[in-house]
Design an enzyme around this catalytic site. Structure first.
Site, PDB file in Angstrom:
ATOM      1  N   ASP A 107      15.620  -2.817 -42.862  1.00  0.00           N
ATOM      2  CA  ASP A 107      15.213  -2.092 -41.665  1.00  0.00           C
ATOM      3  C   ASP A 107      13.683  -2.078 -41.560  1.00  0.00           C
ATOM      4  OD1 ASP A 107      16.533  -0.124 -39.524  1.00  0.00           O
ATOM      5  OD2 ASP A 107      14.760   0.907 -40.315  1.00  0.00           O
ATOM      6  N   ARG A 108      13.044  -0.927 -41.505  1.00  0.00           N
ATOM      7  CA  ARG A 108      11.569  -0.891 -41.404  1.00  0.00           C
ATOM      8  C   ARG A 108      10.925  -1.596 -42.588  1.00  0.00           C
ATOM      9  NH1 ARG A 108      10.753  -0.490 -36.553  1.00  0.00           N
ATOM     10  NH2 ARG A 108       8.582   0.091 -36.910  1.00  0.00           N
ATOM     11  N   HIS A 152      15.762   4.521 -29.651  1.00  0.00           N
ATOM     12  CA  HIS A 152      14.700   5.174 -30.417  1.00  0.00           C
ATOM     13  C   HIS A 152      13.447   4.305 -30.477  1.00  0.00           C
ATOM     14  CE1 HIS A 152      16.812   2.510 -33.106  1.00  0.00           C
ATOM     15  NE2 HIS A 152      15.923   2.664 -34.051  1.00  0.00           N
ATOM     16  N   TYR A 218       6.759   3.234 -35.799  1.00  0.00           N
ATOM     17  CA  TYR A 218       7.482   2.595 -34.706  1.00  0.00           C
ATOM     18  C   TYR A 218       6.552   2.213 -33.557  1.00  0.00           C
ATOM     19  CZ  TYR A 218      12.243   3.152 -36.409  1.00  0.00           C
ATOM     20  OH  TYR A 218      13.409   3.017 -37.122  1.00  0.00           O
ATOM     21  N   HIS A 278      25.114  -0.609 -41.231  1.00  0.00           N
ATOM     22  CA  HIS A 278      23.681  -0.864 -41.319  1.00  0.00           C
ATOM     23  C   HIS A 278      23.123  -0.500 -42.690  1.00  0.00           C
ATOM     24  CE1 HIS A 278      19.511  -1.178 -40.099  1.00  0.00           C
ATOM     25  NE2 HIS A 278      19.293   0.100 -40.339  1.00  0.00           N
TER      26      HIS A 278
END
Length: 298
Positions: A107-108, A152, A218, A278
Site C-alpha cells: 500500500d503506501r 479517500h 496522501y 487487501h
C-alpha cells in the site's frame, strides 16, 4: 499493552533530514526491509517478518508520519513526498550497517518502495510490491463510478485544513472503515481474525494521533509524487532489480491491464494475482512469504 513482533527489538533510528524512524528489527542474514501500508504500522508484517527472520535480518520501520516515528510538520509538499520517505528507508538501513538490501512494501509503503527502487538502484537489490498501482498510473485508471473505491485519495488530496478536520472529527470510524471494507469477505470470521482486536486498536490509536501527517502523505501523491514519477517516465527510467508484484485483480475491477502497467516500469517482473483481501500480509502470510522468498532467490 501495545502488541509487538515476537523476537524483534524496537529502536529509534535516524532517517533523512533529521527525522527519526521507529523500527522493529530481528533475525540475521541478508537484510530485508518491510514497509507498511494504510491505516497500519509495522505490525502488519508480524507474521511475514517472523518467517523471513529465520534466515534474514528483517527491518520493519514505521514510515515517517506513522506509528511511533517522527511526524514532521508538512511545511512543504516534499516533506511527505515518497522521495523523502524513500531516503528515510535508505538511512535507517545504513544506520544498521546495510548499504544494500531487499525491499518490500504494502500500500503506501509500496509507493515508498517504488520510489526507493528508482532513486536508489545501487542500494535496493530486490523489490516487492503488495497491492498498489504506481501513483502516476493510479490516477489514470481511477475514473467514473469506479473511482469511488478510492474516495479517500480524492478527499486527502484537497488543500490543507478541511480534510484534516473532517477525519480528526471521526478518526476511529474513518480509519476503521478501511480495516473493515478491505478484507476479502468482511462477513467471514476468518477474515476478521486476520487483524485481532489488540492490533486493530493499535492501528486506530496510531492513526488518530497522526491525522495531519497521514493526510500530507496522501496529498503528496496528488502533487510532488506525480511530478517525480512523470519525470522518470519521460526519461524512460525502469527498475534495475528484479520485481515481484502481488495484488488483487484490480485490472479486472477497474478495466486495465495491471501486468502491462507494471511491466512498463519493471522489465524483470513476476506479477501475481491474489484472492486475498487487501491486507494480504495479515490475511495470507504464507502466500506473501513464499512470493518474497521466490523474489529473493532471483
Amino acid at each position: 499493552m501495545t502488541p509487538a513482533i515476537p523476537g524483534f527489538t524496537t529502536t529509534l533510528l535516524p532517517g533523512a533530514d533529521g527525522v527519526r524512524l521507529s523500527a522493529a528489527v530481528g533475525g540475521s542474514g541478508s537484510p530485508v526491509v518491510l514497509l507498511h501500508g494504510f491505516p497500519q504500522t509495522h505490525l502488519m508484517w508480524r507474521h511475514v517478518a517472523v518467517r523471513l527472520a529465520a534466515d534474514h535480518t528483517v527491518i520493519c520501520p514505521d514510515l515517517r508520519g506513522y506509528g511511533a516515528s517522527d511526524k514532521p510538520a508538512a511545511t512543504h509538499e516534499g516533506v511527505y513526498g515518497k522521495r523523502a520517505m524513500a531516503a528515510d528507508v535508505v538511512a535507517v538501513a545504513g544506520a544498521l550497517g546495510h548499504d544494500r538490501f531487499a525491499l518490500a512494501g504494502h500500500d503506501r509503503g509500496a509507493l515508498v518502495a517504488f520510489r526507493a527502487g528508482l532513486d536508489h538502484p545501487e542500494t535496493v537489490t530486490h523489490l516487492g510490491i503488495l497491492d498498489v498501482v504506481p501513483t502516476l498510473d493510479m490516477w489514470d485508471v481511477l475514473h467514473g463510478v469506479r473511482a469511488a473505491v478510492g474516495y479517500h485519495l480524492f478527499l486527502m488530496a484537497q488543500p490543507p485544513g478541511l480534510p484534516e478536520a473532517m477525519i480528526a472529527a471521526s478518526a476511529d470510524a474513518f480509519f476503521g472503515s478501511f480495516l473493515d471494507a478491505w478484507a476479502a469477505d468482511p462477513a467471514d470470521p476468518a477474515a476478521d481474525a486476520a487483524i485481532p482486536d489488540d492490533v486493530r486498536r493499535a492501528y486506530l490509536r496510531a492513526s488518530a494521533a497522526a491525522v495531519p501527517s497521514i493526510v500530507a502523505d496522501y496529498r503528496a501523491s496528488a502533487g510532488v509524487d506525480i511530478a517525480h514519477d512523470q519525470a522518470d517516465r519521460d526519461a524512460g527510467s525502469q527498475f534495475a532489480m528484479p520485481v515481484t508484484v502481488i495484488q488483487q485483480d484490480w485490472g479486472a475491477a477497474l478495466g486495465y491491464d495491471a501486468a502491462a502497467v507494471w511491466r512498463a516500469w519493471a522489465p524483470d517482473l513476476d506479477h501475481r494475482l491474489s484472492t486475498s483481501g487487501h491486507f494480504m500480509a495479515e490475511q495470507a502470510p504464507d502466500e506473501v512469504t513464499a512470493a518474497l522468498r521466490d523474489l529473493l532467490a532471483r
